[in-house]
Design a protein around this motif. Structure first.
Motif, PDB file in Angstrom:
ATOM      1  N   ARG A 137     -13.449  57.376  24.952  1.00  0.00           N
ATOM      2  CA  ARG A 137     -13.430  58.270  23.772  1.00  0.00           C
ATOM      3  C   ARG A 137     -12.942  59.677  24.086  1.00  0.00           C
ATOM      4  O   ARG A 137     -13.613  60.671  23.821  1.00  0.00           O
ATOM      5  N   PHE A 138     -11.726  59.766  24.610  1.00  0.00           N
ATOM      6  CA  PHE A 138     -11.095  61.083  24.823  1.00  0.00           C
ATOM      7  C   PHE A 138     -10.561  61.549  23.477  1.00  0.00           C
ATOM      8  O   PHE A 138      -9.398  61.372  23.140  1.00  0.00           O
ATOM      9  N   SER A 139     -11.447  62.154  22.703  1.00  0.00           N
ATOM     10  CA  SER A 139     -11.136  62.504  21.318  1.00  0.00           C
ATOM     11  C   SER A 139     -10.348  63.813  21.190  1.00  0.00           C
ATOM     12  O   SER A 139      -9.838  64.108  20.124  1.00  0.00           O
ATOM     13  N   GLN A 140     -10.251  64.567  22.247  1.00  0.00           N
ATOM     14  CA  GLN A 140      -9.614  65.882  22.145  1.00  0.00           C
ATOM     15  C   GLN A 140      -8.533  66.064  23.207  1.00  0.00           C
ATOM     16  O   GLN A 140      -8.765  65.816  24.395  1.00  0.00           O
ATOM     17  N   MET A 141      -7.342  66.469  22.755  1.00  0.00           N
ATOM     18  CA  MET A 141      -6.291  66.857  23.690  1.00  0.00           C
ATOM     19  C   MET A 141      -6.371  68.368  23.861  1.00  0.00           C
ATOM     20  O   MET A 141      -6.218  69.127  22.899  1.00  0.00           O
ATOM     21  N   ILE A 142      -6.624  68.794  25.087  1.00  0.00           N
ATOM     22  CA  ILE A 142      -6.760  70.221  25.376  1.00  0.00           C
ATOM     23  C   ILE A 142      -5.396  70.871  25.574  1.00  0.00           C
ATOM     24  O   ILE A 142      -5.154  71.987  25.129  1.00  0.00           O
ATOM     25  N   ASP A 143      -4.496  70.154  26.258  1.00  0.00           N
ATOM     26  CA  ASP A 143      -3.203  70.749  26.607  1.00  0.00           C
ATOM     27  C   ASP A 143      -2.203  69.637  26.898  1.00  0.00           C
ATOM     28  O   ASP A 143      -2.579  68.528  27.279  1.00  0.00           O
ATOM     29  N   LEU A 144      -0.931  69.959  26.709  1.00  0.00           N
ATOM     30  CA  LEU A 144       0.178  69.103  27.105  1.00  0.00           C
ATOM     31  C   LEU A 144       1.278  70.014  27.582  1.00  0.00           C
ATOM     32  O   LEU A 144       1.581  71.017  26.923  1.00  0.00           O
ATOM     33  N   CYS A 145       1.860  69.721  28.731  1.00  0.00           N
ATOM     34  CA  CYS A 145       2.936  70.579  29.242  1.00  0.00           C
ATOM     35  C   CYS A 145       3.966  69.748  29.986  1.00  0.00           C
ATOM     36  O   CYS A 145       3.709  68.615  30.382  1.00  0.00           O
ATOM     37  N   VAL A 156       2.783  61.743  21.215  1.00  0.00           N
ATOM     38  CA  VAL A 156       1.378  61.376  20.954  1.00  0.00           C
ATOM     39  C   VAL A 156       0.814  62.151  19.763  1.00  0.00           C
ATOM     40  O   VAL A 156      -0.392  62.242  19.585  1.00  0.00           O
ATOM     41  N   THR A 157       1.693  62.671  18.914  1.00  0.00           N
ATOM     42  CA  THR A 157       1.226  63.428  17.745  1.00  0.00           C
ATOM     43  C   THR A 157       0.473  62.551  16.752  1.00  0.00           C
ATOM     44  O   THR A 157      -0.375  63.039  16.018  1.00  0.00           O
ATOM     45  N   ASP A 158       0.774  61.242  16.715  1.00  0.00           N
ATOM     46  CA  ASP A 158       0.029  60.336  15.831  1.00  0.00           C
ATOM     47  C   ASP A 158      -1.388  60.117  16.340  1.00  0.00           C
ATOM     48  O   ASP A 158      -2.291  59.797  15.563  1.00  0.00           O
ATOM     49  N   ILE A 159      -1.596  60.277  17.649  1.00  0.00           N
ATOM     50  CA  ILE A 159      -2.908  60.060  18.256  1.00  0.00           C
ATOM     51  C   ILE A 159      -3.730  61.344  18.208  1.00  0.00           C
ATOM     52  O   ILE A 159      -4.894  61.338  17.827  1.00  0.00           O
ATOM     53  N   TRP A 160      -3.108  62.450  18.639  1.00  0.00           N
ATOM     54  CA  TRP A 160      -3.737  63.780  18.588  1.00  0.00           C
ATOM     55  C   TRP A 160      -2.758  64.721  17.884  1.00  0.00           C
ATOM     56  O   TRP A 160      -1.761  65.130  18.471  1.00  0.00           O
ATOM     57  N   PRO A 161      -3.003  65.083  16.632  1.00  0.00           N
ATOM     58  CA  PRO A 161      -2.098  66.001  15.930  1.00  0.00           C
ATOM     59  C   PRO A 161      -1.906  67.338  16.655  1.00  0.00           C
ATOM     60  O   PRO A 161      -0.884  67.984  16.501  1.00  0.00           O
ATOM     61  N   SER A 162      -2.877  67.732  17.488  1.00  0.00           N
ATOM     62  CA  SER A 162      -2.757  68.993  18.228  1.00  0.00           C
ATOM     63  C   SER A 162      -1.603  68.975  19.222  1.00  0.00           C
ATOM     64  O   SER A 162      -1.184  70.018  19.708  1.00  0.00           O
ATOM     65  N   ALA A 163      -1.055  67.795  19.525  1.00  0.00           N
ATOM     66  CA  ALA A 163       0.064  67.692  20.475  1.00  0.00           C
ATOM     67  C   ALA A 163       1.375  68.212  19.878  1.00  0.00           C
ATOM     68  O   ALA A 163       2.334  68.462  20.622  1.00  0.00           O
ATOM     69  N   ASN A 164       1.427  68.401  18.580  1.00  0.00           N
ATOM     70  CA  ASN A 164       2.662  68.776  17.895  1.00  0.00           C
ATOM     71  C   ASN A 164       3.352  69.976  18.540  1.00  0.00           C
ATOM     72  O   ASN A 164       4.489  69.884  19.006  1.00  0.00           O
ATOM     73  N   TRP A 165       2.691  71.098  18.578  1.00  0.00           N
ATOM     74  CA  TRP A 165       3.332  72.312  19.101  1.00  0.00           C
ATOM     75  C   TRP A 165       3.484  72.255  20.614  1.00  0.00           C
ATOM     76  O   TRP A 165       4.410  72.815  21.173  1.00  0.00           O
ATOM     77  N   PHE A 166       2.559  71.574  21.311  1.00  0.00           N
ATOM     78  CA  PHE A 166       2.689  71.424  22.763  1.00  0.00           C
ATOM     79  C   PHE A 166       3.969  70.656  23.101  1.00  0.00           C
ATOM     80  O   PHE A 166       4.689  71.000  24.037  1.00  0.00           O
ATOM     81  N   GLU A 167       4.240  69.594  22.347  1.00  0.00           N
ATOM     82  CA  GLU A 167       5.455  68.814  22.591  1.00  0.00           C
ATOM     83  C   GLU A 167       6.704  69.612  22.248  1.00  0.00           C
ATOM     84  O   GLU A 167       7.715  69.525  22.961  1.00  0.00           O
ATOM     85  N   ARG A 168       6.647  70.396  21.198  1.00  0.00           N
ATOM     86  CA  ARG A 168       7.794  71.247  20.874  1.00  0.00           C
ATOM     87  C   ARG A 168       8.049  72.265  21.982  1.00  0.00           C
ATOM     88  O   ARG A 168       9.200  72.569  22.307  1.00  0.00           O
ATOM     89  N   GLU A 169       6.989  72.806  22.571  1.00  0.00           N
ATOM     90  CA  GLU A 169       7.134  73.763  23.665  1.00  0.00           C
ATOM     91  C   GLU A 169       7.760  73.089  24.887  1.00  0.00           C
ATOM     92  O   GLU A 169       8.666  73.651  25.513  1.00  0.00           O
ATOM     93  N   ALA A 170       7.291  71.885  25.245  1.00  0.00           N
ATOM     94  CA  ALA A 170       7.867  71.162  26.393  1.00  0.00           C
ATOM     95  C   ALA A 170       9.332  70.810  26.136  1.00  0.00           C
ATOM     96  O   ALA A 170      10.151  70.844  27.049  1.00  0.00           O
ATOM     97  N   PHE A 171       9.669  70.501  24.883  1.00  0.00           N
ATOM     98  CA  PHE A 171      11.066  70.240  24.530  1.00  0.00           C
ATOM     99  C   PHE A 171      11.901  71.509  24.681  1.00  0.00           C
ATOM    100  O   PHE A 171      12.986  71.497  25.273  1.00  0.00           O
ATOM    101  N   ASP A 172      11.398  72.605  24.166  1.00  0.00           N
ATOM    102  CA  ASP A 172      12.120  73.871  24.198  1.00  0.00           C
ATOM    103  C   ASP A 172      12.332  74.363  25.633  1.00  0.00           C
ATOM    104  O   ASP A 172      13.440  74.727  26.025  1.00  0.00           O
ATOM    105  N   LEU A 173      11.292  74.355  26.448  1.00  0.00           N
ATOM    106  CA  LEU A 173      11.356  74.978  27.765  1.00  0.00           C
ATOM    107  C   LEU A 173      11.863  74.050  28.863  1.00  0.00           C
ATOM    108  O   LEU A 173      12.437  74.517  29.846  1.00  0.00           O
ATOM    109  N   PHE A 174      11.666  72.739  28.719  1.00  0.00           N
ATOM    110  CA  PHE A 174      12.091  71.789  29.756  1.00  0.00           C
ATOM    111  C   PHE A 174      13.159  70.808  29.286  1.00  0.00           C
ATOM    112  O   PHE A 174      13.753  70.119  30.103  1.00  0.00           O
ATOM    113  N   GLY A 175      13.370  70.682  27.986  1.00  0.00           N
ATOM    114  CA  GLY A 175      14.338  69.722  27.471  1.00  0.00           C
ATOM    115  C   GLY A 175      13.812  68.299  27.429  1.00  0.00           C
ATOM    116  O   GLY A 175      14.590  67.350  27.367  1.00  0.00           O
TER     117      GLY A 175
END
Length: 199
Positions: A53-61, A110-129
């Protein structure tokens, strides 16, 4: 009841099955590596399985491991690292997945699993491609839309590729090649004689 990293590391192979590449329990923190083609399924299991039950995503990078090759590391260049929290079991988990293609690094969103991943994934796309397949709105979040390249990649030049300035003749912002002369600055340290000695 809190799960210890040792108990968690014995539980994960049963839950993740063939999606699990390896586990690393170091300094009381558990890191698991997941196969890229089974990443979304594994993340869904981490959230939904009653023993986890890992219900919370704290960070994605994003991560660029290109300089690790100097130390003899072989393998893909880019990875995504997620930090998860199970509030029910009071335990944290670090999940890493490597992007199989260095030219077009891509993993499932993983935005469908944890909606909080939305902006984290956009940041990883922007900064790392890193491209997140299935992301609902994958676009730059920190740099300008006309920005060239991905500034957190280790081969990105320190001064960038282009610079932006306002042109009073055209009355708009324009981009032009970087005109900064690269230079190395060595700091000068000046100390008084007998600095730091007891009096």
């Amino acid at each position: 009841m809190a799960l210890s990293p040792d108990t968690l590391s014995t539980c994960l192979p049963n839950v993740l099955g063939d999606a699990l590449v390896k586990t690393d329990n170091r300094l009381g923190e558990l890191t698991v590596e997941i196969k890229p083609d089974l990443f979304a399924r594994a993340m869904q299991a981490l959230r939904d399985h009653p023993e986890l039950r890992f219900s919370q995503m704290i960070d994605l990078c994003g991560m660029d491991y290109s300089s690790y090759k100097e130390d003899g590391r072989e393998g893909p260049r880019f990875a995504v690292v997620c930090h998860l929290l199970s509030i029910a079991h009071n335990v944290r988990l670090r999940v890493r997945v490597f992007c199989p293609d260095d030219d077009l690094p891509m993993v499932a969103s993983v935005t469908d699993i944890w909606p909080s991943a939305n902006w984290f994934e956009r940041e990883a796309f922007d900064l790392f491609g890193i491209v997140f397949e299935g992301h609902p709105d994958l676009r730059r979040i920190l740099t300008d839309y006309g920005f060239v390249g991905h500034p957190f990649r280790k081969d990105f030049p320190l001064s960038g590729h282009v610079e932006m300035r306002y042109d009073p003749v055209q009355q708009r912002v324009i981009y032009q090649p970087v005109s900064i002369e690269p230079r190395e600055i060595t700091p000068r340290i000046v100390r008084e004689e007998h600095y730091g000695e007891g009096r």
